[in-house]
Design a protein around this motif. Structure first.
Motif, PDB file in Angstrom:
ATOM      1  N   UNK A 106      -3.068  -2.175 -21.928  1.00  0.00           N
ATOM      2  CA  UNK A 106      -4.305  -2.777 -21.405  1.00  0.00           C
ATOM      3  C   UNK A 106      -5.054  -3.566 -22.487  1.00  0.00           C
ATOM      4  N   UNK A 107      -4.702  -3.270 -23.748  1.00  0.00           N
ATOM      5  CA  UNK A 107      -5.468  -3.860 -24.847  1.00  0.00           C
ATOM      6  C   UNK A 107      -4.640  -4.913 -25.564  1.00  0.00           C
ATOM      7  N   UNK A 108      -5.300  -5.969 -26.036  1.00  0.00           N
ATOM      8  CA  UNK A 108      -4.562  -7.054 -26.679  1.00  0.00           C
ATOM      9  C   UNK A 108      -4.163  -6.712 -28.117  1.00  0.00           C
ATOM     10  N   UNK A 109      -3.123  -7.372 -28.578  1.00  0.00           N
ATOM     11  CA  UNK A 109      -2.777  -7.356 -29.997  1.00  0.00           C
ATOM     12  C   UNK A 109      -3.325  -8.636 -30.609  1.00  0.00           C
ATOM     13  N   UNK A 110      -3.761  -8.562 -31.853  1.00  0.00           N
ATOM     14  CA  UNK A 110      -4.082  -9.793 -32.571  1.00  0.00           C
ATOM     15  C   UNK A 110      -3.052  -9.973 -33.669  1.00  0.00           C
ATOM     16  N   UNK A 111      -2.876 -11.231 -34.079  1.00  0.00           N
ATOM     17  CA  UNK A 111      -1.946 -11.539 -35.173  1.00  0.00           C
ATOM     18  C   UNK A 111      -2.760 -11.729 -36.438  1.00  0.00           C
ATOM     19  N   UNK A 112      -2.355 -11.064 -37.507  1.00  0.00           N
ATOM     20  CA  UNK A 112      -3.108 -11.114 -38.758  1.00  0.00           C
ATOM     21  C   UNK A 112      -2.222 -11.630 -39.881  1.00  0.00           C
ATOM     22  N   UNK A 113      -2.748 -12.589 -40.642  1.00  0.00           N
ATOM     23  CA  UNK A 113      -2.029 -13.128 -41.795  1.00  0.00           C
ATOM     24  C   UNK A 113      -2.939 -13.006 -43.011  1.00  0.00           C
ATOM     25  N   UNK A 114      -2.515 -12.212 -44.005  1.00  0.00           N
ATOM     26  CA  UNK A 114      -3.315 -12.015 -45.212  1.00  0.00           C
ATOM     27  C   UNK A 114      -2.564 -12.607 -46.393  1.00  0.00           C
ATOM     28  N   UNK A 115      -3.280 -13.447 -47.157  1.00  0.00           N
ATOM     29  CA  UNK A 115      -2.646 -14.071 -48.324  1.00  0.00           C
ATOM     30  C   UNK A 115      -3.529 -13.901 -49.552  1.00  0.00           C
ATOM     31  N   UNK A 116      -2.888 -13.690 -50.692  1.00  0.00           N
ATOM     32  CA  UNK A 116      -3.597 -13.477 -51.948  1.00  0.00           C
ATOM     33  C   UNK A 116      -3.018 -14.418 -53.003  1.00  0.00           C
ATOM     34  N   UNK A 117      -3.885 -15.237 -53.603  1.00  0.00           N
ATOM     35  CA  UNK A 117      -3.407 -16.197 -54.604  1.00  0.00           C
ATOM     36  C   UNK A 117      -4.253 -16.081 -55.859  1.00  0.00           C
ATOM     37  N   UNK A 118      -3.611 -16.234 -57.024  1.00  0.00           N
ATOM     38  CA  UNK A 118      -4.344 -16.172 -58.282  1.00  0.00           C
ATOM     39  C   UNK A 118      -5.081 -17.478 -58.534  1.00  0.00           C
ATOM     40  N   UNK A 119      -6.356 -17.364 -58.837  1.00  0.00           N
ATOM     41  CA  UNK A 119      -7.158 -18.533 -59.222  1.00  0.00           C
ATOM     42  C   UNK A 119      -7.944 -18.147 -60.467  1.00  0.00           C
ATOM     43  N   UNK A 120      -7.571 -18.694 -61.596  1.00  0.00           N
ATOM     44  CA  UNK A 120      -8.247 -18.414 -62.872  1.00  0.00           C
ATOM     45  C   UNK A 120      -8.358 -16.916 -63.143  1.00  0.00           C
ATOM     46  N   UNK A 121      -7.284 -16.206 -62.982  1.00  0.00           N
ATOM     47  CA  UNK A 121      -7.264 -14.777 -63.305  1.00  0.00           C
ATOM     48  C   UNK A 121      -7.897 -13.894 -62.248  1.00  0.00           C
TER      49      UNK A 121
END
Lengths: 162, 121
Positions: A106-121
């Motif tokens: 009955x309940x929806x799924x959501x799609x999740x995209x998590x990204x981590x990038x280095x910027x100046x340490x």
């Protein structure tokens, strides 16, 4: 505040949050790799999260529940799709019927995209949540205890400005 | 939110999920329009436009009044503002989560933060 950008896309039903953390990428990844740390950040105030199962690998399953101030438990899960440690991972976030953690149709799924990038340490994190349609989003919003904030103020501003 | 607020939220999101209705709302927020004038703006029947206006009216986003033979529609800015407030609350949940992550990093005994700016914002 480490949140540097918030984008709402009314047509795509997508919320994109960008945040900069004063910590290395590996440290940010550790929050998601360690269920005890993840519990400290996932549930909203008053709705602490408890991760019962935690398996951050492709095809892995995370089972968790959030406890309301009244003691009601909201069961939910992540179905982990892809993992590129420590740079990114993707998953489906959905609701479960009960402590069996069977998906609630009955309940929806959501799609999740998590990204981590280095910027100046430091780390620039990008969190993208996507919902299938407005009705799905509405159901998630109705839960009250979850983060389904795909629609937000900018859309209303855009609506009024258009 | 109580049950009544939830019902209103349902009606708002349903009403705003359609692009024609969002367009009608933009027009009537800018000023009062007769329903027949609105109908001329769209490539659809008068009855179809009337139905969209009725959905917006039921959601409380638009009010109608009669003037002679015409129905005049205007947007309810207060209601739209209330949607905005609700959505801002939801965005706050995300912001809360991220600030808790920030606190977690700041409290790391093994992570020496003195070399780094506290925040990059």
């Amino acid at each position: 505040m480490p949140v540097t950008d918030v984008q709402h896309d009314l047509d795509a039903l997508t919320l994109t949050i960008t945040a900069d953390f004063a910590a290395p990428v590996e440290r940010v990844w550790e929050v998601y790799a360690d269920p005890r740390q993840l519990e400290r950040v996932w549930g909203p105030p008053g709705y602490p999260a408890t991760f019962v199962d935690h398996d951050l690998v492709p095809g892995g399953r995370m089972n968790y529940f959030m406890t309301s101030p009244d003691g009601d438990k909201f069961y939910a899960y992540w179905d982990v799709a892809t993992v590129d440690q420590p740079k990114s991972f993707t998953f489906k976030d959905g609701f479960a019927v009960d402590e069996s953690f069977a998906a609630n149709p009955e309940m929806p799924e959501s799609t999740q995209v998590y990204e981590f990038a280095e910027v100046d340490g430091a780390t620039r994190a990008t969190f993208v949540a996507t919902y299938a349609d407005a009705a799905s989003l509405q159901k998630v919003l109705d839960m009250g205890a979850v983060e389904g904030s795909t629609l937000a103020i900018n859309q209303i501003d855009d609506l009024l400005a258009a | 939110m109580n049950e009544k607020d939830e019902d209103r939220a349902d009606a708002w999101f349903h009403a705003l999920s359609d692009r024609t209705r969002r367009d009608i709302l933009r027009r009537v927020l800018a000023g009062e329009h007769s329903v027949s004038a609105l109908a001329r703006s769209y490539d659809m029947s008068f009855a179809a436009v009337q139905k969209h206006v009725a959905v917006l009216e039921r959601a409380g986003l638009l009010t109608k009044r009669r003037q002679g033979r015409e129905a005049l529609a205007s947007g309810d800015v207060e209601a739209v503002r209330a949607v905005g407030v609700m959505l801002t609350d939801l965005e706050a949940l995300w912001r809360g989560r991220i600030s808790r992550m920030d606190e977690l990093f700041a409290s790391d005994p093994q992570h020496d933060t003195t070399d780094n700016p506290t925040h990059l914002t």
